[in-house]
Enzyme design. Structure first.
Site, PDB file in Angstrom:
ATOM      1  N   ASN A   7      -3.064 -24.761 -11.576  1.00 29.12           N
ATOM      2  CA  ASN A   7      -2.480 -24.020 -12.690  1.00 29.12           C
ATOM      3  C   ASN A   7      -1.029 -23.743 -12.306  1.00 29.12           C
ATOM      4  OD1 ASN A   7      -1.413 -21.927 -14.298  1.00 29.12           O
ATOM      5  ND2 ASN A   7      -3.478 -21.317 -14.930  1.00 29.12           N
ATOM      6  N   TYR A 106      -8.401 -25.750 -19.304  1.00 31.26           N
ATOM      7  CA  TYR A 106      -7.835 -24.412 -19.147  1.00 31.26           C
ATOM      8  C   TYR A 106      -8.637 -23.478 -20.040  1.00 31.26           C
ATOM      9  CZ  TYR A 106      -4.494 -20.554 -19.284  1.00 31.26           C
ATOM     10  OH  TYR A 106      -3.913 -19.316 -19.223  1.00 31.26           O
ATOM     11  N   ASP A 147      -8.617 -24.431 -14.508  1.00 37.41           N
ATOM     12  CA  ASP A 147      -8.660 -22.978 -14.443  1.00 37.41           C
ATOM     13  C   ASP A 147      -9.757 -22.510 -15.393  1.00 37.41           C
ATOM     14  OD1 ASP A 147      -8.326 -20.273 -14.540  1.00 37.41           O
ATOM     15  OD2 ASP A 147      -6.191 -20.317 -15.028  1.00 37.41           O
ATOM     16  N   HIS A 248      -1.262 -19.249  -9.011  1.00 35.95           N
ATOM     17  CA  HIS A 248      -2.411 -20.029  -8.525  1.00 35.95           C
ATOM     18  C   HIS A 248      -1.961 -20.960  -7.402  1.00 35.95           C
ATOM     19  CE1 HIS A 248      -5.148 -19.392 -12.135  1.00 35.95           C
ATOM     20  NE2 HIS A 248      -3.990 -18.953 -12.586  1.00 35.95           N
TER      21      HIS A 248
END
Length: 261
Positions: A7, A106, A147, A248
């Site tokens: 990410n 995501y 993510d 991240h």
DNA sequence: ATGTCCGCACATTGCGGA
């Protein structure tokens, strides 16, 4: 073959970090989330000059996903998650690379909770579960990574007390992730580090990185054909400590080139 | 409730999203 998920939290804002990491670790395939760039703003040239072909799905200001490869151009198989034609958020991209099917996702954050954002998160998870049911049985390696915005268990967070109300830890969020695993997916980092999996995210607030107050919310899920090839997994945590870093760190798996005999 | 970071817009601060 090394496959990573990162990410990036703004692909242009963090471009120097991204290029440094690609050069240092040279993942064969890299899935990126939170591009925060439209399709036209994607730094295609810089990434190509770094040795990577790329496919991406952009969006103004938020979201956005990409798949990079230095082992042959990704062949896009899906640009969105099925199940809701009205959903315009760029959160899913799927491509075939070198005989591996890679899904880059995501998952919605879902805060604040309760509210429409949490409802959207759960609805998106249902669509992911439905789509993943068809991918898990594919007779080729499939990697669903990105993510997930889910802390799967209490072992996946430094201390959950101040996070009790957060969408990332809710029973509904965890139940959705568990249902994915029940389909037959292997959580690669959990498999590699059964006692204490590494963190993948340290929030900007309250010096979380300096205190190592982390969470594990970026996951690489492997179908049985991919799991049979799993050699190693890890997190490039040092990336989080760089100047102007994403919140991240990249997580990765190493797959054997062929099925074990 | 707070904290940090970023880009955008009713733009030189405030706001959403994370």
């Amino acid at each position: 073959m090394r496959i990573a998920t990162f990410n990036i939290n703004g692909v242009n804002t963090r471009l120097a970090n991204l290029l440094d990491w690609l050069k240092a670790e040279a993942p064969d395939i890299a899935c990126l989330q939170e591009l925060k760039a439209t399709a036209r703003q994607f730094p295609e040239v810089a990434i190509r000059e770094a040795g990577y072909d790329a496919v991406w799905e952009g969006e103004h200001r938020w979201n956005g996903v990409a798949i990079l490869s230095r082992v042959g151009a990704p062949v896009v198989t899906r640009r969105s998650l099925p199940g809701d034609p009205a959903d315009r958020q760029s959160r899913y991209l799927e491509a075939a690379v070198q005989g591996v099917l890679v899904g880059c996702l995501y998952l919605p954050n879902g805060n604040p909770r309760p509210g429409p954002k949490f409802d959207y998160k759960l609805a998106w998870m249902e669509r992911l579960i439905a789509h993943a049911a068809g991918l898990v049985t594919v007779d080729a390696p499939v990697v669903l990574c990105g993510d997930y915005n889910v802390v799967p268990t209490e072992a996946d967070i430094y201390d959950s007390r101040s996070w009790k109300a957060n969408a990332l830890l809710q029973p509904e969020s965890r139940a959705g992730f568990a249902r994915l695993l029940d389909q037959g997916w292997t959580d690669a980092l959990r498999e590699r580090f059964p006692e204490q999996p590494p963190w993948t995210f340290w929030q900007y607030l309250r010096e979380a990185w300096a205190r190592d107050a982390g969470l594990r919310i970026d996951h690489l899920l492997l179908n049985p054909r991919a799991a049979a090839r799993l050699k190693d997994a890890g997190v490039d945590a040092a990336v989080r400590g760089r100047e102007r870093a994403s919140d991240h760190a990249p997580a990765w798996i190493e797959l054997a080139d062929t099925d074990p005999a």
